[in-house]
Design a protein around this motif. Structure first.
Motif, short mmCIF file in Angstrom:
data_model
loop_
_atom_site.label_atom_id
_atom_site.label_comp_id
_atom_site.label_asym_id
_atom_site.label_seq_id
_atom_site.Cartn_x
_atom_site.Cartn_y
_atom_site.Cartn_z
N ALA A 149 26.51 7.64 69.62
CA ALA A 149 25.81 8.92 69.61
C ALA A 149 25.38 9.28 68.19
CB ALA A 149 26.70 10.02 70.18
N TRP A 150 24.22 9.90 68.09
CA TRP A 150 23.75 10.45 66.82
C TRP A 150 24.41 11.80 66.59
CZ3 TRP A 150 18.56 9.36 64.35
CH2 TRP A 150 18.03 8.12 64.73
N LEU A 151 24.45 12.21 65.33
CA LEU A 151 24.76 13.59 65.00
C LEU A 151 23.45 14.38 64.97
CD1 LEU A 151 27.34 13.12 62.09
CD2 LEU A 151 27.82 13.64 64.50
N PRO A 152 23.46 15.65 65.34
CA PRO A 152 22.22 16.43 65.30
C PRO A 152 21.54 16.40 63.94
CG PRO A 152 23.87 17.60 66.56
CD PRO A 152 24.57 16.41 65.96
N ALA A 153 22.31 16.44 62.86
CA ALA A 153 21.72 16.42 61.52
C ALA A 153 20.96 15.12 61.26
CB ALA A 153 22.80 16.61 60.47
#
Length: 346
Positions: A149-153
């Protein structure tokens, strides 16, 4: 062969809930080609609201949703920038860019995450003698990186770099709700930075059929034309769309269970010599197992587990993918670990 079956090949094997079946039986329908199916219309509005976008388009599959996005965002001759290992640019799907007369350029990734400087570098190289970059394509979570998963930032940074150079950003978010649950954020913290997103209702959300493509109204209008040209227009599709509505309304929060069961298996495998469970920095509902230290290849491990009733997906040469979903419970994890210990010991 044991009678017990633990199917970890994919979360696409999920069956619809009783609530979905009841909704599908009672769904009001019409001809969606004319925009007259009220249940499809309701689903598209709900999906767009869930991801904070203006409009949605119901498509038969995630592959078609991504293909619609690819063509609706670009013109023939444009260049698409994507991360190495992207699901939509691999296997038979790799033909999509060529069929749309697009150039596709990949960049190396670490656990599936693109860096803004990679976008900047390629955008700065643009010149009249090369294909015009017009679209940045990211995958969240990233399938081949173990459901990373990516981080939103991280999404925000790549989007900022893309928009700075006039490029659109599309998220292949087949399991984006899994990513949001894993990181502990609302899905809109990802999608607020993107120009479009595709997500599947038929994976961990357990709907029987379909995916949603969401974006601005004009973009969805173009995507609808692409869907029609590809043969994806459905008729009384409300019968299956009703299941997807229930999925979006009731199945997102329970994805935490899949995350917990995947973590339980990852921790249990750490105590089994010869196997390595590989986990990205922000894992979702995937577990990736490496059997190279045993001298086995992927298929050998898949076949050994299959003899115990455990189904899995090979990632050659030495890895196997396991995907958790609502039909896998804690006692399935215990059974899996017990069978695996016996296989290794013998």
């Amino acid at each position: 062969m044991t009678e017990r079956r633990v199917d970890l090949r994919s979360d696409t094997v999920t069956q619809p809930t009783e609530a979905m079946r009841a909704a599908m039986m009672a769904a009001p329908v019409g001809d969606d080609a004319y925009g007259e199916d009220p249940t499809v219309n309701q689903l598209e509005e709900l999906a767009a609201a869930k991801v904070g976008m203006e409009a949605g388009l119901y498509v038969p599959s995630g592959s078609m949703g991504n293909r619609c996005a690819l063509e609706a965002h670009t013109r023939p001759g444009d260049e698409v920038l994507y991360g190495a290992g992207a699901h939509v640019f691999g296997g038979y799907r790799a033909q999509s860019a060529a069929e749309a007369c697009l150039a596709a350029r990949s960049v190396p990734l670490e656990f599936g995450v693109m860096r803004p400087e990679q976008v900047e570098e390629i955008a700065d190289q643009a010149n009249p003698n090369r294909a015009r970059p017009s679209l940045v394509w990211i995958e969240n979570p990233h399938n081949l990186s173990g459901g990373s998963a990516w981080l939103p930032a991280q999404v925000e940074a790549v989007a900022e770099a893309a928009h700075k150079h006039g490029l659109n950003l599309h998220i292949d978010g087949a399991r984006i709700f899994n990513a949001a649950v894993a990181v502990g954020v609302d899905v809109r913290t990802y999608t607020e930075h993107a120009d479009s997103v595709m997500f599947c209702a038929s994976k961990g959300l357990s709907a029987p059929v379909g995916s949603l493509l969401c974006g601005r109204r004009e973009f969805i209008k173009r995507a609808r034309q692409v869907r029609s040209r590809l043969g994806g227009t459905m008729r009384q599709a409300g019968i299956v769309a009703a299941g997807a509505i229930v999925a979006l309304e009731t199945m997102v929060e329970r994805l935490t269970e899949d995350q917990a069961h995947a973590q339980l298996l990852h921790e249990g495998l750490a105590d089994i010599d010869g196997l390595e469970s590989i986990q990205p920095p922000h894992p979702t509902n995937f577990v990736t197992v490496d059997c190279s230290r045993l001298g086995w290849n992927s298929q050998e491990l898949v076949d050994r587990w299959k003899a115990c009733g455990i189904l899995s997906h090979p990632r050659p040469p030495h890895r196997v993918r396991l995907v958790f979903h609502r039909h896998i419970k804690a006692d399935d994890v215990e059974y899996f670990l017990a069978c695996t210990r016996r296989l290794i010991e013998h």
